[in-house]
Write an enzyme that holds these catalytic residues in place. Structure first.
Site: not given
Ligand SMILES: NC(=O)c1ccc[n+]([C@@H]2O[C@H](COP(=O)([O-])OP(=O)(O)OC[C@H]3O[C@@H](n4cnc5c(N)ncnc54)[C@H](OP(=O)(O)O)[C@@H]3O)[C@@H](O)[C@H]2O)c1
Length: 380
Positions: A59, A176, A202, A304
């Site tokens: 403002e 990517w 990740t 991310e």
């Molecule tokens: N295309 C895209 O935009 C993009 C972006 C980022 C990553 N990625 C891909 O995603 C892949 C990884 O996936 P992701 O699912 O393994 O990775 P993430 O979701 O980044 O991490 C998963 C980890 O975090 C833990 N976690 C999540 N929430 C939790 C909580 N509340 N308390 C304790 N631990 C927790 C999980 O434990 P639990 O084992 O107990 O579940 C697991 O060990 C990679 O290949 C990466 O390249 C893609």
């Protein structure tokens, strides 16, 4: 052709929203605010927006631009003018001094200290109109209102996926998914938010830097890793750069106690540790969000992460907005990871509470913007 005064007000408030958005990344945790001042004959006399924390309010800028032309005119502003002496003087007094005759505002100021501006101006004899029916105005400061209401930051989940809904190409395929233009948009957003949140999955697969590259940065986001068992490698890029860019690793309190040496090594490299009590290995993400807001001043988080952290955030009702980049690629067959894991109990679900709000194009990618509707104000 005559334009209905309500329509003209709406059009000018939308203009004020566009002005306000120029402050994104610079004014938070304050609200973004835009303002248009008209002279007595309805011509635009001054424009203004809140440019930076501690700077003049919208403002004041618009009134300064209008000068004497504000006398007898109107002032349209996205947020109720403040009525208190903060870092700047009360806007209500400046409006009264300017001789403005009519004030139209979008949203009431929820801050009990700053509020009451509309009443003050009405009591002083101005015509005061509240226009809280405009979606653009309500969307503008959803993050600000949400933080005041819940004590949590606004959480934007972002992911890039193939046409068949996968966020990875398959084991070992680190290419990517989205285009360079899309990634530029993400870097711009990184440079406007307070924190980037990812999961240890990740970090272990991609070893990301999570910094702002190739675009001007308006703020330096805190990099936050959910890592209950402290698995983050000391050699990871995040740890290696922790001395120069704020980095927070969130772990289980029990693990921090039992792995005190490792915790100390991380801290010696500049990592900040936040320990929370995990239940069955699961960290309380809602508490994490509250702590990010209260202890680290985080108002906006860009997620991310991979499918598992994304899924848990959705499951806990913590995602306020989602940006989905859909690229013209396919992972094919059974390879690749679905975007969101275990967000619901199973079955087709609409209960995530998100609505499609925008569709943009970045090269050959589609960018779908979903948000919590602004009428979902009662979400806990
Ligand atoms: N295309 C895209 O935009 C993009 C972006 C980022 C990553 N990625 C891909 O995603 C892949 C990884 O996936 P992701 O699912 O393994 O990775 P993430 O979701 O980044 O991490 C998963 C980890 O975090 C833990 N976690 C999540 N929430 C939790 C909580 N509340 N308390 C304790 N631990 C927790 C999980 O434990 P639990 O084992 O107990 O579940 C697991 O060990 C990679 O290949 C990466 O390249 C893609």
């Amino acid at each position: 052709m005559t334009v209905d005064r309500d329509d003209r007000d709406a059009e000018l408030l939308r203009m004020a929203v566009r002005l306000a958005l120029r402050g994104h990344g610079l004014v938070e945790p304050n609200p973004m605010v835009g303002c248009v001042v008209l002279d007595a004959s309805g011509r635009i006399a001054g424009l203004g927006h809140h440019r930076r924390v501690g700077g003049p309010h919208a403002e004041i800028e618009a009134l300064a631009a209008a000068g004497e032309r504000a006398r007898g005119g109107s002032l349209l502003v996205t947020l109720e003018p403040c009525n208190h002496q903060g870092r700047t003087g009360p806007c209500t007094e400046a409006i009264l001094d300017s001789g403005i005759a009519r004030m139209v505002y979008g949203e009431p100021d929820p801050n009990p200290v700053a509020g009451g501006g509309a009443r003050r101006l009405a009591d002083a004899g101005l015509e005061v109109v509240k226009r809280d029916d405009l979606e653009e105005v309500r969307r503008l400061n959803r993050p600000f209102m949400h933080r005041i209401r819940t004590g949590r930051p606004w959480v934007v989940a972002k992911w890039a996926q193939t046409l068949d809904g996968k966020i990875t190409g398959g084991a070992g395929d680190g290419r990517w998914i989205s285009s360079g233009l899309s990634r530029r948009l993400v870097h711009r957003e990184r440079g406007c938010c307070d924190a980037i949140l990812t999961g240890i999955g990740t970090v272990l697969v991609d070893d990301p830097l999570l910094n702002v590259r190739d675009v001007p940065s308006r703020r330096t986001p805190l990099r936050v890793v959910v890592d209950a068992r402290l698995q983050i490698p000391l050699s990871s890029k995040l740890v290696a750069t922790a001395a120069s860019q704020p980095t927070l690793v969130v772990c289980d309190s029990e693990v921090r106690r039992s792995d005190a040496d490792l915790a100390a090594q991380l801290e010696a490299r500049g990592v900040t540790l936040l320990d929370l009590p995990a239940t069955g290995g699961e960290l309380p993400l809602r508490t994490l969000c509250e702590r990010l807001s209260a202890d680290f001043g985080v108002a906006r988080v860009l997620v991310e992460a991979g499918a598992r952290l994304l899924g848990r955030l959705f499951r806990n009702g913590l995602v306020d907005e989602a940006w989905v980049f859909v690229a013209p690629r396919v992972a094919g067959g059974d390879s690749g990871m679905p975007a969101v894991a275990g967000a619901t109990e199973g079955g087709l679900v609409e209960s995530l509470g998100l609505r499609l709000e925008s569709i943009r194009r970045r090269g050959d990618d589609l960018v779908l913007g979903y948000g919590v509707p602004s009428d979902a104000g009662t979400r806990p």
